[in-house]
Scaffold this active site. Sequence first.
Site, PDB file in Angstrom:
ATOM      1  N   ARG A 169     -77.908 -15.857  -2.836  1.00 27.68           N
ATOM      2  CA  ARG A 169     -77.443 -15.897  -4.216  1.00 27.68           C
ATOM      3  C   ARG A 169     -78.585 -15.266  -5.007  1.00 27.68           C
ATOM      4  O   ARG A 169     -78.842 -14.090  -4.831  1.00 27.68           O
ATOM      5  CB  ARG A 169     -77.158 -17.365  -4.591  1.00 27.68           C
ATOM      6  CG  ARG A 169     -76.382 -17.537  -5.863  1.00 27.68           C
ATOM      7  CD  ARG A 169     -76.021 -19.003  -6.118  1.00 27.68           C
ATOM      8  NE  ARG A 169     -77.181 -19.874  -6.266  1.00 27.68           N
ATOM      9  CZ  ARG A 169     -77.111 -21.147  -6.615  1.00 27.68           C
ATOM     10  NH1 ARG A 169     -75.946 -21.713  -6.839  1.00 27.68           N
ATOM     11  NH2 ARG A 169     -78.206 -21.868  -6.742  1.00 27.68           N
ATOM     12  N   TYR A 207     -42.736 -33.459 -18.661  1.00 29.60           N
ATOM     13  CA  TYR A 207     -42.305 -32.049 -18.632  1.00 29.60           C
ATOM     14  C   TYR A 207     -41.631 -31.694 -17.330  1.00 29.60           C
ATOM     15  O   TYR A 207     -42.062 -32.111 -16.254  1.00 29.60           O
ATOM     16  CB  TYR A 207     -43.527 -31.134 -18.788  1.00 29.60           C
ATOM     17  CG  TYR A 207     -44.030 -31.023 -20.203  1.00 29.60           C
ATOM     18  CD1 TYR A 207     -43.217 -30.525 -21.222  1.00 29.60           C
ATOM     19  CD2 TYR A 207     -45.333 -31.400 -20.514  1.00 29.60           C
ATOM     20  CE1 TYR A 207     -43.694 -30.409 -22.519  1.00 29.60           C
ATOM     21  CE2 TYR A 207     -45.827 -31.285 -21.815  1.00 29.60           C
ATOM     22  CZ  TYR A 207     -44.991 -30.790 -22.800  1.00 29.60           C
ATOM     23  OH  TYR A 207     -45.472 -30.675 -24.063  1.00 29.60           O
ATOM     24  N   MET A 250     -51.256 -32.178 -21.146  1.00 27.32           N
ATOM     25  CA  MET A 250     -52.547 -31.765 -21.696  1.00 27.32           C
ATOM     26  C   MET A 250     -53.344 -32.981 -22.194  1.00 27.32           C
ATOM     27  O   MET A 250     -54.536 -33.084 -21.952  1.00 27.32           O
ATOM     28  CB  MET A 250     -52.345 -30.765 -22.832  1.00 27.32           C
ATOM     29  CG  MET A 250     -53.636 -30.160 -23.323  1.00 27.32           C
ATOM     30  SD  MET A 250     -53.396 -29.002 -24.694  1.00 27.32           S
ATOM     31  CE  MET A 250     -52.582 -27.641 -23.887  1.00 27.32           C
ATOM     32  N   LYS A 276     -78.935 -28.751 -16.047  1.00 22.40           N
ATOM     33  CA  LYS A 276     -78.034 -27.634 -16.339  1.00 22.40           C
ATOM     34  C   LYS A 276     -76.627 -28.153 -16.600  1.00 22.40           C
ATOM     35  O   LYS A 276     -76.288 -29.279 -16.221  1.00 22.40           O
ATOM     36  CB  LYS A 276     -78.042 -26.657 -15.169  1.00 22.40           C
ATOM     37  CG  LYS A 276     -77.548 -27.269 -13.867  1.00 22.40           C
ATOM     38  CD  LYS A 276     -77.850 -26.358 -12.681  1.00 22.40           C
ATOM     39  CE  LYS A 276     -77.434 -27.045 -11.388  1.00 22.40           C
ATOM     40  NZ  LYS A 276     -78.036 -26.426 -10.214  1.00 22.40           N
TER      41      LYS A 276
HETATM   42  C1  LIG Z   1     -78.580 -27.266  -9.300  1.00 23.62           C
HETATM   43  C2  LIG Z   1     -79.786 -26.929  -8.532  1.00 23.62           C
HETATM   44  C3  LIG Z   1     -80.546 -27.932  -7.893  1.00 23.62           C
HETATM   45  C4  LIG Z   1     -80.124 -29.377  -7.832  1.00 23.62           C
HETATM   46  O1  LIG Z   1     -79.147 -29.545  -6.851  1.00 23.62           O
HETATM   47  P1  LIG Z   1     -78.571 -30.999  -6.530  1.00 23.62           P
HETATM   48  O2  LIG Z   1     -77.707 -30.767  -5.352  1.00 23.62           O
HETATM   49  O3  LIG Z   1     -77.803 -31.415  -7.731  1.00 23.62           O
HETATM   50  O4  LIG Z   1     -79.740 -31.860  -6.261  1.00 23.62           O
HETATM   51  C5  LIG Z   1     -81.727 -27.555  -7.293  1.00 23.62           C
HETATM   52  N1  LIG Z   1     -82.132 -26.261  -7.295  1.00 23.62           N
HETATM   53  C6  LIG Z   1     -81.424 -25.277  -7.880  1.00 23.62           C
HETATM   54  C7  LIG Z   1     -81.936 -23.891  -7.835  1.00 23.62           C
HETATM   55  C8  LIG Z   1     -80.232 -25.575  -8.505  1.00 23.62           C
HETATM   56  O5  LIG Z   1     -79.526 -24.597  -9.070  1.00 23.62           O
END
Ligand SMILES: *Cc1c(COP(=O)(O)O)cnc(C)c1O
Length: 378
Positions: A147, A275, A323, A45
């Site tokens: 969640r 800046y 930036m 992801k």
């Molecule tokens: C991102 C995620 C993981 C992986 O988590 P890590 O801490 O990076 O190993 C596993 N399960 C779900 C549902 C996630 O969203």
Amino acid sequence: MKEIPYLSPKTHQTTFEIDLKALVANLNYYKSTLKPETKIIVMVKAFAYGLGLSKISEVLANQNIDYLAVAYTDEAVELRKAGYEGKLMVFNPELECFDNIIQYNIEPEIYNLSLLKGFLEHIKNNAAYQLIKPFKVHIKIDTGMHRLGFMPYELEEAATLIVESKALKIETVFSHLAAADDPTEDEFTQQQVEAFEKGFEKFSSYFDYPILKHISNSAAIERFPDLQMDLVRLGIGLYGYSPQPEIAQKLKNVCSLKSRIAEIKLLNPGDTVGYGRKGVVTKPSKIALVFLGYADGLPRSLSNKGELYLNGKMAKIIGNVCMDITMLDVTDIDCKVGDAVEVFSENFSLEKFSEMIGTIPYEVLTDISSRVRRVYKN
Ligand SMILES: *Cc1c(COP(=O)(O)O)cnc(C)c1O
């Protein structure tokens, strides 16, 4: 696989180096801690935690993993368009995306009743879908993270709807641990596991075929071999970070964010830098310009206090991070134009850098902007 347009050559001196051999070594390290039959889902992801979705997936496609998983449907579609043919999960699908999910053969996580009902309704109203159902899905149970996921009291209704519809095939049931990395929360983790086992028993009893289950993220893979179940979900560990020192030692450094000294200036007491004139020079000083700024992912909060690794020393940031450019006080450092400046690397770890800015490696990696060229080392 096709090159993604915004990864096309960039010219500025800052690069995000990704060591693919190290990444594969880390994968193999985690594999070596698992039973041979345990399946692996690799989390890619958020642009593969910032490393580059298409390249990382291409590498993983040759490594005998069982699934890739992303958060949003768009990311999964991008992977399909880039030619990835393996199994693909999407963990945060939205109802509007289900046509894409079906068209691209993506397996969604179903995480609440409204999404489930919406999906079933959508299938029911589509004659073509009626002919090709059932569709593979993954069911998430909320065991304390609060969640995504069905609450345990919703599982009976969910199972009944699915059984009656005959539209879905449950591939796996899973849950997510809130604090698998934290020994002071092991009792809570244990409670989550028990709630999961109970929920799984109840839910799976409605189905007359075997269903796989999983709960482990990277931290749980490291700390709880007994929780590997049928599959594990590997994320941050693959990219070289573990909060457990004894595991961190065994992982290879994958990610390095580097730039070069672009110019050196000699300044006098009373001069100011950047800046707002926030960098104040109090003695004859040597200032180095680095073409790296907050738009690249170097937080502006490091102004006048962060440090970057240069020739074996830490060079202090002077003035506000801009930036595109940051100035370093290199008065006491032997250096010249062209020398490497390292935000994090083998020499100054991602973990240390994250601590310096008060966040976690996940956020640092995913904050490296798309204009920073990803350079893959084989
Ligand atoms: C991102 C995620 C993981 C992986 O988590 P890590 O801490 O990076 O190993 C596993 N399960 C779900 C549902 C996630 O969203």
